[in-house]
Scaffold this motif. Structure first.
Motif, PDB file in Angstrom:
ATOM      1  N   LEU A 160       6.846  -2.777   4.502  1.00  0.00           N
ATOM      2  CA  LEU A 160       6.643  -2.069   5.601  1.00  0.00           C
ATOM      3  C   LEU A 160       5.317  -1.101   5.192  1.00  0.00           C
ATOM      4  O   LEU A 160       4.304  -0.842   5.941  1.00  0.00           O
ATOM      5  N   GLY A 161       5.365  -0.589   4.054  1.00  0.00           N
ATOM      6  CA  GLY A 161       4.385   0.318   3.450  1.00  0.00           C
ATOM      7  C   GLY A 161       2.989  -0.423   3.287  1.00  0.00           C
ATOM      8  O   GLY A 161       1.940   0.192   3.929  1.00  0.00           O
ATOM      9  N   VAL A 162       2.989  -1.670   2.874  1.00  0.00           N
ATOM     10  CA  VAL A 162       1.972  -2.351   2.660  1.00  0.00           C
ATOM     11  C   VAL A 162       1.082  -2.626   3.856  1.00  0.00           C
ATOM     12  O   VAL A 162      -0.076  -2.462   4.086  1.00  0.00           O
ATOM     13  N   LEU A 163       2.093  -3.133   4.833  1.00  0.00           N
ATOM     14  CA  LEU A 163       1.617  -3.740   6.159  1.00  0.00           C
ATOM     15  C   LEU A 163       0.906  -2.334   6.943  1.00  0.00           C
ATOM     16  O   LEU A 163      -0.045  -2.390   7.527  1.00  0.00           O
ATOM     17  N   ALA A 164       1.719  -1.197   6.738  1.00  0.00           N
ATOM     18  CA  ALA A 164       1.051   0.087   7.476  1.00  0.00           C
ATOM     19  C   ALA A 164      -0.243   0.545   6.835  1.00  0.00           C
ATOM     20  O   ALA A 164      -1.147   0.737   7.750  1.00  0.00           O
ATOM     21  N   LEU A 165      -0.547   0.469   5.627  1.00  0.00           N
ATOM     22  CA  LEU A 165      -1.826   0.753   4.731  1.00  0.00           C
ATOM     23  C   LEU A 165      -2.997  -0.337   5.255  1.00  0.00           C
ATOM     24  O   LEU A 165      -4.041   0.146   5.325  1.00  0.00           O
ATOM     25  N   ALA A 166      -2.595  -1.572   5.109  1.00  0.00           N
ATOM     26  CA  ALA A 166      -3.472  -2.635   5.416  1.00  0.00           C
ATOM     27  C   ALA A 166      -3.694  -2.569   7.175  1.00  0.00           C
ATOM     28  O   ALA A 166      -4.942  -2.423   7.233  1.00  0.00           O
ATOM     29  N   ALA A 167      -2.958  -2.170   7.812  1.00  0.00           N
ATOM     30  CA  ALA A 167      -3.294  -1.912   9.266  1.00  0.00           C
ATOM     31  C   ALA A 167      -4.019  -0.752   9.527  1.00  0.00           C
ATOM     32  O   ALA A 167      -5.093  -1.029  10.378  1.00  0.00           O
ATOM     33  N   ALA A 168      -3.746   0.347   8.834  1.00  0.00           N
ATOM     34  CA  ALA A 168      -4.813   1.444   8.860  1.00  0.00           C
ATOM     35  C   ALA A 168      -6.193   1.367   8.517  1.00  0.00           C
ATOM     36  O   ALA A 168      -7.066   1.849   9.028  1.00  0.00           O
ATOM     37  N   ALA A 169      -6.325   0.490   7.360  1.00  0.00           N
ATOM     38  CA  ALA A 169      -7.572   0.170   6.811  1.00  0.00           C
ATOM     39  C   ALA A 169      -8.359  -1.019   7.498  1.00  0.00           C
ATOM     40  O   ALA A 169      -9.559  -1.104   7.557  1.00  0.00           O
ATOM     41  N   ASN A 170      -7.817  -1.779   8.445  1.00  0.00           N
ATOM     42  CA  ASN A 170      -8.312  -2.954   9.144  1.00  0.00           C
ATOM     43  C   ASN A 170      -8.437  -2.595  10.640  1.00  0.00           C
ATOM     44  O   ASN A 170      -8.396  -3.785  11.302  1.00  0.00           O
ATOM     45  N   GLN A 171      -8.266  -1.414  11.031  1.00  0.00           N
ATOM     46  CA  GLN A 171      -8.391  -1.081  12.574  1.00  0.00           C
ATOM     47  C   GLN A 171      -7.281  -1.734  13.352  1.00  0.00           C
ATOM     48  O   GLN A 171      -7.376  -2.199  14.481  1.00  0.00           O
ATOM     49  N   LYS A 172      -6.133  -2.126  12.479  1.00  0.00           N
ATOM     50  CA  LYS A 172      -4.841  -2.532  13.366  1.00  0.00           C
ATOM     51  C   LYS A 172      -3.784  -1.562  13.424  1.00  0.00           C
ATOM     52  O   LYS A 172      -2.624  -1.912  13.753  1.00  0.00           O
ATOM     53  N   ALA A 173      -4.280  -0.402  13.349  1.00  0.00           N
ATOM     54  CA  ALA A 173      -3.010   0.805  13.267  1.00  0.00           C
ATOM     55  C   ALA A 173      -2.383   0.788  14.352  1.00  0.00           C
ATOM     56  O   ALA A 173      -1.217   1.133  14.642  1.00  0.00           O
ATOM     57  N   ARG A 174      -3.040   0.749  15.612  1.00  0.00           N
ATOM     58  CA  ARG A 174      -2.568   0.815  16.939  1.00  0.00           C
ATOM     59  C   ARG A 174      -1.441  -0.310  17.043  1.00  0.00           C
ATOM     60  O   ARG A 174      -0.329  -0.012  17.684  1.00  0.00           O
ATOM     61  N   LEU A 175      -1.826  -1.467  16.525  1.00  0.00           N
ATOM     62  CA  LEU A 175      -0.889  -2.657  16.776  1.00  0.00           C
ATOM     63  C   LEU A 175       0.292  -2.433  15.773  1.00  0.00           C
ATOM     64  O   LEU A 175       1.648  -2.638  16.167  1.00  0.00           O
ATOM     65  N   TYR A 176       0.051  -2.000  14.570  1.00  0.00           N
ATOM     66  CA  TYR A 176       1.412  -1.349  13.820  1.00  0.00           C
ATOM     67  C   TYR A 176       2.164  -0.273  14.397  1.00  0.00           C
ATOM     68  O   TYR A 176       3.474  -0.604  14.640  1.00  0.00           O
ATOM     69  N   ALA A 177       1.477   0.363  15.086  1.00  0.00           N
ATOM     70  CA  ALA A 177       2.433   1.696  15.462  1.00  0.00           C
ATOM     71  C   ALA A 177       3.157   0.978  17.011  1.00  0.00           C
ATOM     72  O   ALA A 177       4.196   1.508  16.870  1.00  0.00           O
ATOM     73  N   VAL A 178       2.735   0.263  17.761  1.00  0.00           N
ATOM     74  CA  VAL A 178       3.322  -0.367  18.896  1.00  0.00           C
ATOM     75  C   VAL A 178       4.290  -1.162  18.542  1.00  0.00           C
ATOM     76  O   VAL A 178       5.215  -1.409  19.194  1.00  0.00           O
ATOM     77  N   VAL A 179       4.217  -1.939  17.353  1.00  0.00           N
ATOM     78  CA  VAL A 179       5.318  -2.844  17.064  1.00  0.00           C
ATOM     79  C   VAL A 179       6.495  -2.205  16.030  1.00  0.00           C
ATOM     80  O   VAL A 179       7.605  -2.413  16.405  1.00  0.00           O
ATOM     81  N   ALA A 180       6.050  -1.407  15.284  1.00  0.00           N
ATOM     82  CA  ALA A 180       6.771  -0.802  14.391  1.00  0.00           C
ATOM     83  C   ALA A 180       7.518   0.140  14.823  1.00  0.00           C
ATOM     84  O   ALA A 180       8.709   0.599  14.622  1.00  0.00           O
ATOM     85  N   GLY A 181       6.625   0.908  15.717  1.00  0.00           N
ATOM     86  CA  GLY A 181       7.486   2.260  16.378  1.00  0.00           C
ATOM     87  C   GLY A 181       8.730   1.986  16.882  1.00  0.00           C
ATOM     88  O   GLY A 181       9.890   2.561  16.753  1.00  0.00           O
ATOM     89  N   PRO A 182       8.621   0.942  18.002  1.00  0.00           N
ATOM     90  CA  PRO A 182       9.950   0.814  18.648  1.00  0.00           C
ATOM     91  C   PRO A 182      11.283   0.284  17.774  1.00  0.00           C
ATOM     92  O   PRO A 182      12.320   0.465  17.835  1.00  0.00           O
TER      93      PRO A 182
END
Length: 110
Positions: A43-65
């Motif tokens: 989860l940590g690696v995915l989150a940091l990769a998402a933040a670096a690749n403009q996919k943070a919103r997608l990570y938030a929408v999926v991981a949040g719920p």
């Protein structure tokens, strides 16, 4: 906001995942096991990769719920799939999940 969430959640999960390989519990509040550590690391690696690749919103929408649900279910079912969830972990999952859901729908320029 989503980028801040992804970076913060990423570092929290990475730290917990790494720490878990060196200690079995944290002051009796969190118990660590190998599966849980690996999940936190992923989860940590995915989150940091998402933040670096403009996919943070997608990570938030999926991981949040998912984290919010895990936080709620963890109060009633433990162990969950062999993973022990203590109240502090449930609160952390619940808080990160709520923040993730909020960050996923709240749009600001970052």
């Amino acid at each position: 906001m989503a980028t801040t969430f992804a970076r913060t959640a990423g570092w929290i999960f990475l730290i917990l995942g790494i720490l878990g390989f060196f200690v079995s519990h944290l002051a009796g509040l969190i118990q660590f096991d190998a599966v849980h550590n690996l999940l936190h690391l992923m989860l940590g690696v995915l989150a940091l990769a998402a933040a670096a690749n403009q996919k943070a919103r997608l990570y938030a929408v999926v991981a949040g719920p998912l984290l919010l649900l895990l936080g709620i279910v963890g109060f009633f079912v433990s162990p969950l799939g062999g993973i022990h969830l203590e109240p502090l972990e449930n609160m952390l999952h619940f808080a990160l999940g709520g923040w993730g859901m909020w960050a996923g729908v709240y749009r600001t320029a970052e």
